[in-house]
Design a protein around this motif. Structure first.
Motif, PDB file in Angstrom:
ATOM      1  N   ALA A  35     -52.194  20.062   0.760  1.00 20.83           N
ATOM      2  CA  ALA A  35     -52.585  19.902  -0.637  1.00 20.83           C
ATOM      3  C   ALA A  35     -51.348  19.829  -1.511  1.00 20.83           C
ATOM      4  CB  ALA A  35     -53.459  21.076  -1.068  1.00 20.83           C
ATOM      5  N   CYS A  36     -51.421  19.029  -2.526  1.00 22.49           N
ATOM      6  CA  CYS A  36     -50.318  18.884  -3.480  1.00 22.49           C
ATOM      7  C   CYS A  36     -50.798  19.378  -4.841  1.00 22.49           C
ATOM      8  CB  CYS A  36     -49.876  17.423  -3.551  1.00 22.49           C
ATOM      9  SG  CYS A  36     -48.531  17.184  -4.715  1.00 22.49           S
ATOM     10  N   TYR A  37     -50.098  20.345  -5.380  1.00 25.35           N
ATOM     11  CA  TYR A  37     -50.494  20.926  -6.652  1.00 25.35           C
ATOM     12  C   TYR A  37     -49.508  20.574  -7.761  1.00 25.35           C
ATOM     13  CZ  TYR A  37     -53.723  23.534  -3.765  1.00 25.35           C
ATOM     14  OH  TYR A  37     -54.721  23.874  -2.899  1.00 25.35           O
ATOM     15  N   SER A  38     -48.950  19.361  -7.724  1.00 27.09           N
ATOM     16  CA  SER A  38     -47.999  18.970  -8.758  1.00 27.09           C
ATOM     17  C   SER A  38     -48.685  18.804 -10.105  1.00 27.09           C
ATOM     18  CB  SER A  38     -47.279  17.681  -8.370  1.00 27.09           C
ATOM     19  OG  SER A  38     -48.196  16.616  -8.262  1.00 27.09           O
ATOM     20  N   TRP A  39     -49.999  18.599 -10.108  1.00 28.96           N
ATOM     21  CA  TRP A  39     -50.720  18.448 -11.371  1.00 28.96           C
ATOM     22  C   TRP A  39     -50.641  19.715 -12.206  1.00 28.96           C
ATOM     23  CZ3 TRP A  39     -54.693  21.807 -12.208  1.00 28.96           C
ATOM     24  CH2 TRP A  39     -55.230  22.452 -11.105  1.00 28.96           C
ATOM     25  N   LYS A  40     -50.530  20.863 -11.549  1.00 28.68           N
ATOM     26  CA  LYS A  40     -50.408  22.117 -12.297  1.00 28.68           C
ATOM     27  C   LYS A  40     -49.115  22.142 -13.097  1.00 28.68           C
ATOM     28  CE  LYS A  40     -53.149  25.224  -9.473  1.00 28.68           C
ATOM     29  NZ  LYS A  40     -53.155  26.439  -8.665  1.00 28.68           N
ATOM     30  N   LEU A  41     -48.031  21.641 -12.505  1.00 29.88           N
ATOM     31  CA  LEU A  41     -46.752  21.599 -13.212  1.00 29.88           C
ATOM     32  C   LEU A  41     -46.827  20.653 -14.404  1.00 29.88           C
ATOM     33  CD1 LEU A  41     -44.318  21.449 -10.170  1.00 29.88           C
ATOM     34  CD2 LEU A  41     -44.782  23.400 -11.651  1.00 29.88           C
ATOM     35  N   ILE A  42     -47.558  19.578 -14.251  1.00 28.67           N
ATOM     36  CA  ILE A  42     -47.667  18.597 -15.337  1.00 28.67           C
ATOM     37  C   ILE A  42     -48.481  19.162 -16.495  1.00 28.67           C
ATOM     38  CG2 ILE A  42     -48.587  16.341 -15.988  1.00 28.67           C
ATOM     39  CD1 ILE A  42     -48.050  15.483 -13.049  1.00 28.67           C
ATOM     40  N   TRP A  43     -49.676  19.648 -16.213  1.00 25.88           N
ATOM     41  CA  TRP A  43     -50.587  20.033 -17.290  1.00 25.88           C
ATOM     42  C   TRP A  43     -50.283  21.395 -17.887  1.00 25.88           C
ATOM     43  CZ3 TRP A  43     -52.536  15.979 -19.184  1.00 25.88           C
ATOM     44  CH2 TRP A  43     -52.912  14.915 -18.378  1.00 25.88           C
ATOM     45  N   LYS A  44     -49.510  22.226 -17.188  1.00 23.73           N
ATOM     46  CA  LYS A  44     -49.169  23.545 -17.727  1.00 23.73           C
ATOM     47  C   LYS A  44     -47.838  23.535 -18.479  1.00 23.73           C
ATOM     48  CE  LYS A  44     -52.629  25.731 -15.816  1.00 23.73           C
ATOM     49  NZ  LYS A  44     -53.646  26.446 -16.522  1.00 23.73           N
ATOM     50  N   SER A  45     -47.174  22.382 -18.564  1.00 24.17           N
ATOM     51  CA  SER A  45     -45.880  22.313 -19.236  1.00 24.17           C
ATOM     52  C   SER A  45     -46.059  22.329 -20.760  1.00 24.17           C
ATOM     53  CB  SER A  45     -45.132  21.050 -18.821  1.00 24.17           C
ATOM     54  OG  SER A  45     -45.761  19.921 -19.366  1.00 24.17           O
ATOM     55  N   TRP A  46     -44.941  22.462 -21.467  1.00 27.20           N
ATOM     56  CA  TRP A  46     -44.949  22.505 -22.921  1.00 27.20           C
ATOM     57  C   TRP A  46     -44.758  21.125 -23.535  1.00 27.20           C
ATOM     58  CZ3 TRP A  46     -46.339  26.665 -25.640  1.00 27.20           C
ATOM     59  CH2 TRP A  46     -46.369  27.879 -24.973  1.00 27.20           C
ATOM     60  N   ALA A  47     -44.801  20.097 -22.743  1.00 24.86           N
ATOM     61  CA  ALA A  47     -44.606  18.737 -23.239  1.00 24.86           C
ATOM     62  C   ALA A  47     -45.807  18.303 -24.092  1.00 24.86           C
ATOM     63  CB  ALA A  47     -44.427  17.782 -22.072  1.00 24.86           C
ATOM     64  N   PRO A  48     -45.588  17.342 -24.979  1.00 22.15           N
ATOM     65  CA  PRO A  48     -46.725  16.812 -25.752  1.00 22.15           C
ATOM     66  C   PRO A  48     -47.742  16.157 -24.831  1.00 22.15           C
ATOM     67  CG  PRO A  48     -44.624  16.067 -26.668  1.00 22.15           C
ATOM     68  CD  PRO A  48     -44.321  16.761 -25.392  1.00 22.15           C
ATOM     69  N   PRO A  49     -49.006  16.110 -25.243  1.00 22.93           N
ATOM     70  CA  PRO A  49     -50.058  15.542 -24.377  1.00 22.93           C
ATOM     71  C   PRO A  49     -49.777  14.123 -23.908  1.00 22.93           C
ATOM     72  CG  PRO A  49     -51.053  16.678 -26.227  1.00 22.93           C
ATOM     73  CD  PRO A  49     -49.577  16.675 -26.471  1.00 22.93           C
ATOM     74  N   ARG A  50     -49.193  13.286 -24.755  1.00 21.06           N
ATOM     75  CA  ARG A  50     -48.928  11.904 -24.332  1.00 21.06           C
ATOM     76  C   ARG A  50     -47.891  11.849 -23.229  1.00 21.06           C
ATOM     77  NH1 ARG A  50     -45.660   9.597 -29.581  1.00 21.06           N
ATOM     78  NH2 ARG A  50     -43.882  10.973 -29.304  1.00 21.06           N
ATOM     79  N   VAL A  51     -46.921  12.769 -23.246  1.00 14.93           N
ATOM     80  CA  VAL A  51     -45.904  12.829 -22.191  1.00 14.93           C
ATOM     81  C   VAL A  51     -46.529  13.343 -20.906  1.00 14.93           C
ATOM     82  CG1 VAL A  51     -43.730  13.914 -21.492  1.00 14.93           C
ATOM     83  CG2 VAL A  51     -44.043  13.137 -23.846  1.00 14.93           C
ATOM     84  N   LYS A  52     -47.394  14.345 -21.007  1.00 18.69           N
ATOM     85  CA  LYS A  52     -48.097  14.852 -19.827  1.00 18.69           C
ATOM     86  C   LYS A  52     -48.933  13.757 -19.173  1.00 18.69           C
ATOM     87  CE  LYS A  52     -48.792  19.479 -21.682  1.00 18.69           C
ATOM     88  NZ  LYS A  52     -49.815  20.472 -21.996  1.00 18.69           N
ATOM     89  N   PHE A  53     -49.655  12.994 -20.021  1.00 15.85           N
ATOM     90  CA  PHE A  53     -50.508  11.937 -19.501  1.00 15.85           C
ATOM     91  C   PHE A  53     -49.683  10.856 -18.815  1.00 15.85           C
ATOM     92  CE2 PHE A  53     -53.062   8.025 -20.067  1.00 15.85           C
ATOM     93  CZ  PHE A  53     -54.141   8.401 -19.288  1.00 15.85           C
TER      94      PHE A  53
END
Length: 50
Positions: free
Chosen positions: A15-33
């Motif tokens: 399993a790859c849980y890299s999505w947690k690093l993306i969505w839990k970051s402090w970056a703006p939503p457009r950068v996360k997306f």
């Protein structure tokens, strides 16, 4: 059943849980997306548009 077929398909897969690093970051939503799309290889770059 559908559940047993699903479990048999992904038995012992990693399993790859890299999505947690993306969505839990402090970056703006457009950068996360954008980062999420890049991670999924879904960015519509000029190369893909051709």
């Amino acid at each position: 059943s559908a559940q047993s077929c699903y479990l048999a398909t992904f038995h012992e897969s990693t399993a790859c849980y890299s999505w947690k690093l993306i969505w839990k970051s402090w970056a703006p939503p457009r950068v996360k997306f954008f980062h999420w799309l890049a991670n999924q290889d879904r960015c519509w770059t000029a190369e893909r548009l051709v």
